[in-house]
Design a protein around this motif. Structure first.
Motif, short mmCIF file in Angstrom:
data_model
loop_
_atom_site.label_atom_id
_atom_site.label_comp_id
_atom_site.label_asym_id
_atom_site.label_seq_id
_atom_site.Cartn_x
_atom_site.Cartn_y
_atom_site.Cartn_z
N ALA A 207 60.96 27.86 -21.57
CA ALA A 207 60.68 28.67 -20.39
C ALA A 207 59.84 29.90 -20.75
CB ALA A 207 61.98 29.09 -19.72
N VAL A 208 60.12 30.52 -21.90
CA VAL A 208 59.34 31.68 -22.35
C VAL A 208 57.90 31.26 -22.62
CG1 VAL A 208 59.05 33.33 -24.24
CG2 VAL A 208 61.29 33.00 -23.21
N GLU A 209 57.71 30.10 -23.28
CA GLU A 209 56.36 29.62 -23.56
C GLU A 209 55.60 29.32 -22.27
OE1 GLU A 209 56.94 26.34 -26.22
OE2 GLU A 209 57.38 27.65 -27.92
N GLN A 210 56.27 28.71 -21.30
CA GLN A 210 55.63 28.44 -20.02
C GLN A 210 55.27 29.74 -19.31
OE1 GLN A 210 58.34 25.92 -17.84
NE2 GLN A 210 57.28 24.07 -18.52
N SER A 211 56.15 30.73 -19.40
CA SER A 211 55.88 32.04 -18.78
C SER A 211 54.66 32.69 -19.42
CB SER A 211 57.09 32.96 -18.93
OG SER A 211 58.21 32.44 -18.30
N VAL B 65 55.86 38.24 -22.69
CA VAL B 65 57.28 37.95 -22.87
C VAL B 65 57.45 37.44 -24.29
CG1 VAL B 65 59.24 36.58 -22.09
CG2 VAL B 65 57.51 37.28 -20.44
N GLU B 66 58.40 38.01 -25.02
CA GLU B 66 58.65 37.59 -26.40
C GLU B 66 60.11 37.18 -26.54
OE1 GLU B 66 57.56 41.05 -28.58
OE2 GLU B 66 55.58 41.07 -27.64
N HIS B 67 60.36 36.20 -27.40
CA HIS B 67 61.70 35.68 -27.61
C HIS B 67 62.09 35.84 -29.07
CE1 HIS B 67 64.44 32.04 -28.22
NE2 HIS B 67 65.12 32.87 -27.50
N LYS B 68 63.20 36.52 -29.31
CA LYS B 68 63.74 36.67 -30.66
C LYS B 68 65.23 36.40 -30.60
CE LYS B 68 60.65 40.37 -32.05
NZ LYS B 68 60.59 41.81 -32.16
N GLU B 69 65.70 35.41 -31.32
CA GLU B 69 67.11 35.04 -31.41
C GLU B 69 67.80 35.08 -30.04
OE1 GLU B 69 69.42 35.53 -34.58
OE2 GLU B 69 67.76 35.19 -35.95
N ASN B 70 68.62 36.10 -29.77
CA ASN B 70 69.36 36.15 -28.51
C ASN B 70 68.88 37.25 -27.58
OD1 ASN B 70 71.01 33.98 -28.99
ND2 ASN B 70 72.62 35.19 -29.93
N GLU B 71 67.57 37.56 -27.63
CA GLU B 71 67.04 38.55 -26.70
C GLU B 71 65.59 38.25 -26.36
OE1 GLU B 71 67.85 42.24 -28.72
OE2 GLU B 71 65.84 42.31 -29.53
N VAL C 126 58.38 35.74 -12.89
CA VAL C 126 57.80 34.54 -13.49
C VAL C 126 58.80 33.93 -14.47
CG1 VAL C 126 56.00 33.69 -15.04
CG2 VAL C 126 55.39 35.24 -13.19
N LEU C 127 59.40 34.78 -15.31
CA LEU C 127 60.36 34.31 -16.31
C LEU C 127 61.59 33.67 -15.66
CD1 LEU C 127 61.27 34.14 -19.29
CD2 LEU C 127 62.26 36.41 -18.99
N ARG D 158 64.01 25.10 -15.50
CA ARG D 158 64.51 24.39 -16.69
C ARG D 158 66.03 24.33 -16.70
NH1 ARG D 158 62.01 22.23 -20.23
NH2 ARG D 158 59.77 22.25 -20.25
N LYS D 159 66.66 24.66 -15.57
CA LYS D 159 68.11 24.58 -15.39
C LYS D 159 68.90 25.48 -16.36
CE LYS D 159 68.15 20.35 -12.87
NZ LYS D 159 66.91 20.59 -12.29
N VAL D 160 68.33 26.65 -16.65
CA VAL D 160 69.04 27.67 -17.43
C VAL D 160 69.54 28.70 -16.42
CG1 VAL D 160 68.85 29.47 -19.19
CG2 VAL D 160 67.60 27.33 -19.45
N ASP D 161 70.84 28.90 -16.39
CA ASP D 161 71.45 29.81 -15.44
C ASP D 161 71.01 31.25 -15.74
OD1 ASP D 161 73.12 31.17 -13.69
OD2 ASP D 161 74.75 29.74 -13.98
N VAL D 162 70.52 31.97 -14.73
CA VAL D 162 70.04 33.33 -14.95
C VAL D 162 71.20 34.32 -15.13
CG1 VAL D 162 67.81 33.02 -13.84
CG2 VAL D 162 69.76 33.72 -12.47
#
Length: 161
Positions: A18-22, A39-45, A62-63, A70-74
């Protein structure tokens, strides 16, 4: 004895996708051209960077849309404070919650005990193990937890018969 675990874990592979698509959408959208929105993704943040608070909110939208597709609960996302970073840029760190906190685990155990069902619940680290004599009782407990604990994104795994 039949049992299952109640957990609260985000699918990190889907979060990464989802981050890559964003990032792709931000790179191609007209209103983000020439800005430092990312938007950057590191481990759990996740770290969201933009030129203004309004633009930061646009990037967040967008994120969250990509996560929802992608069915990830916000409800896994825990917003941090919006901070000013050099010049006009703003930054927000969003933590991804994994595991059930002790207070929430106690709440789940209390809900199960108050229901008077023929199942037992015990806290095991960051999950809650529910055991019972019959498979039907466990399935009823799952349905009851989905209904009675709407503020947490719960998943049921490790179902043993």
């Amino acid at each position: 004895m039949p049992s299952f675990d109640v957990v609260s874990e985000a699918d990190m592979i889907e979060v990464k996708n989802a981050v890559e698509q964003s990032q792709k959408e931000i790179a191609t959208r007209f209103d983000f051209k020439g800005t430092g929105a990312s938007v950057e993704h590191k481990e759990n943040e996740l770290t969201v960077v933009a030129d203004s608070e309004f633009q930061l909110q646009q990037v967040r939208d967008v994120l969250t849309n990509k996560l929802a597709k992608r069915k990830v609960d916000v409800r896994f996302l825990e917003d941090g404070d919006i901070k000013k970073v050099g010049g006009d840029k703003v930054k927000q760190v969003i933590k991804i919650k994994n595991g059930i906190e002790s207070e929430d685990a106690k709440k789940i155990v209390r809900v199960i005990k108050d229901s008077k069902m023929k199942v037992q619940a015990s806290i095991q680290g960051e999950s809650v193990r529910v055991t019972g004599a019959k498979r039907d009782d466990l399935q009823a407990a799952m349905a009851m937890l989905r209904k009675d604990v709407p503020d947490m994104p719960l998943e049921f795994n490790n179902f043993r018969d």
